[in-house]
Design an enzyme around this catalytic site. Structure first.
Site, mmCIF file in Angstrom:
data_model
loop_
_atom_site.group_PDB
_atom_site.id
_atom_site.type_symbol
_atom_site.label_atom_id
_atom_site.label_comp_id
_atom_site.label_asym_id
_atom_site.label_seq_id
_atom_site.Cartn_x
_atom_site.Cartn_y
_atom_site.Cartn_z
ATOM 1 N N ASP A 107 -4.434 2.372 -4.636
ATOM 2 C CA ASP A 107 -2.994 2.392 -4.526
ATOM 3 C C ASP A 107 -2.376 1.132 -3.890
ATOM 4 O O ASP A 107 -1.438 1.149 -3.144
ATOM 5 C CB ASP A 107 -2.541 3.452 -3.774
ATOM 6 N N ASP A 151 0.932 -1.382 0.000
ATOM 7 C CA ASP A 151 0.109 0.074 -0.070
ATOM 8 C C ASP A 151 0.928 1.233 -0.053
ATOM 9 O O ASP A 151 1.841 1.175 0.548
ATOM 10 C CB ASP A 151 -0.817 0.073 1.369
#
Length: 380
Positions: free
Chosen positions: A298, A255
């Site tokens: 993301d 992440d």
């Protein structure tokens, strides 16, 4: 049973001419690569050479073999070069074409009709050699690109290699008669008929290869994230189905930290660039050891079949370090993004959803534990 080789050679010559034009016409429209020009030109030249052999036997022009036989050699070299260029578009073909020119020179010195059998023997060996080159290239291409039709192309060319050599051996022993065409009932004629049949069959084989390669490219695009080039969820599911034989698998959930801040302050173009950089870094670190997929937004997932968690941990640390260094050169320090990596190891037969959920839990544990390094978490 006697065979009419005249008709067979005419059919082969005309078939190669048709194949040549069929490949050159799409090339002119830009639909095919340079390989089509080589393949088409090679078949046109070799087809003309076959028709010259028929013409020589019919009207007896002594100079025709000196042109027709070298033409066949050049044609076969171009056909082999087409397969090489199809396999690798940047391949250098000048050495191959140089060898073909040298091989064609002796035909200028073998003009005596009494040496007919030597011309046939020499040409048969050369054709076998070029076919063998195609076999090797096609096998390598089939393995490298997983092209099933590559094995078909290899088989079509492999079958003619012993046929050419056998006919060459018979010709060297002067056991094929004094004319290439006409009606024959010897074993050499059957070898010639077999060669002609497979030459016609394989004239369009690269079109089949191109179709499969195009289909594979389309399937690959369907399984890729358009922004980063990583696998999408469909591609990840396909890869996961191949993991059963791996025993164990390590799974990373990656992440990007401060990604929203980057988008809000630098714009979405900067965020897209950061995601592409991260994907490039992860692919570079993983090499052939694992598979990268964009899970959404993301977040990225890495599957590392057969990689123990200790080794995967080292890879994750390298990814985090490389990404942090890269971002400092492109984004102000205060908003430069970093990554958090959650890592687990489990049996490869564990459902993918379970593996990813555990890796996701590990990643959020990293984010929530401010006292621990923000690079990696391990959950058994």
């Amino acid at each position: 049973m006697a065979l009419d080789l005249t008709t067979l050679y005419v059919v082969a010559g005309l078939g190669m001419l048709v194949a040549g034009f069929i490949h050159l016409i799409p090339l002119a429209t830009g639909r095919f690569g340079a390989w089509a020009g080589l393949w088409g030109t090679g078949h046109l030249i070799a087809g003309c050479g076959a028709l010259m052999a028929v013409l020589n036997d019919r009207i007896g022009l002594a100079w025709l073999p000196s042109i027709g036989n070298p033409a066949v050699v050049i044609g076969y070299a171009l056909i082999a070069g087409a397969v090489i260029r199809f396999s690798r578009p940047d391949a250098r073909l000048m050495p191959l074409l140089g060898i073909a020119l040298v091989c064609g020179l002796p035909f200028w010195g073998i003009r005596d009709p009494a040496q007919f059998h030597l011309r046939v023997a020499y040409l048969s060996v050369i054709r076998a050699a070029f076919d063998l080159v195609v076999v090797v290239v096609a096998i390598r291409m089939a393995r490298r690109e997983s092209l099933q039709t590559g094995w078909i192309v290899a088989a079509l060319f492999a079958i003619t290699v012993p046929m050419f050599l056998a006919r060459g051996w018979l010709a060297y022993g002067d056991r094929i008669g004094t004319r290439l065409t006409g009606v024959h009932d010897d074993i050499g004629a059957w070898f010639a008929a077999g060669q002609i049949a497979f030459i016609i069959f394989r004239a369009f084989s690269l079109l089949i290869l191109q179709a499969e390669r195009g289909q594979n490219a389309l399937l690959d695009q369907m399984e890729r994230d358009w922004l980063t080039g990583a696998l999408n969820r469909a591609g990840l599911d396909r890869v996961a189905r191949t993991l059963a034989d791996s025993g164990r698998v390590s799974v990373m959930m990656i992440d990007v930290d401060r990604f929203k801040m980057l988008n809000d302050t630098q714009g979405h173009a900067a965020g897209d660039a950061a995601l592409r950089m991260l994907a490039d870094i992860v692919r570079d670190v993983l090499g052939t050891q694992g598979h990268l997929a964009r899970w959404g937004g993301d977040e990225f997932v890495c599957l590392l079949p057969g990689i123990p968690i200790e080794q995967a941990s080292a890879l994750g640390t390298r990814m985090a370090s490389a990404f942090a260094q890269t971002m400092t050169h492109h984004v102000p320090i205060g908003i430069a993004p970093s990554i958090s990596v959650g890592l687990i190891e489990d049996a490869a037969t564990t459902p993918l959803a379970t593996l990813i959920a555990r890796a996701d839990h590990a990643m959020y544990a990293v984010k929530s534990d401010r006292r621990a390094p923000r690079l990696l978490a391990k959950v058994a």
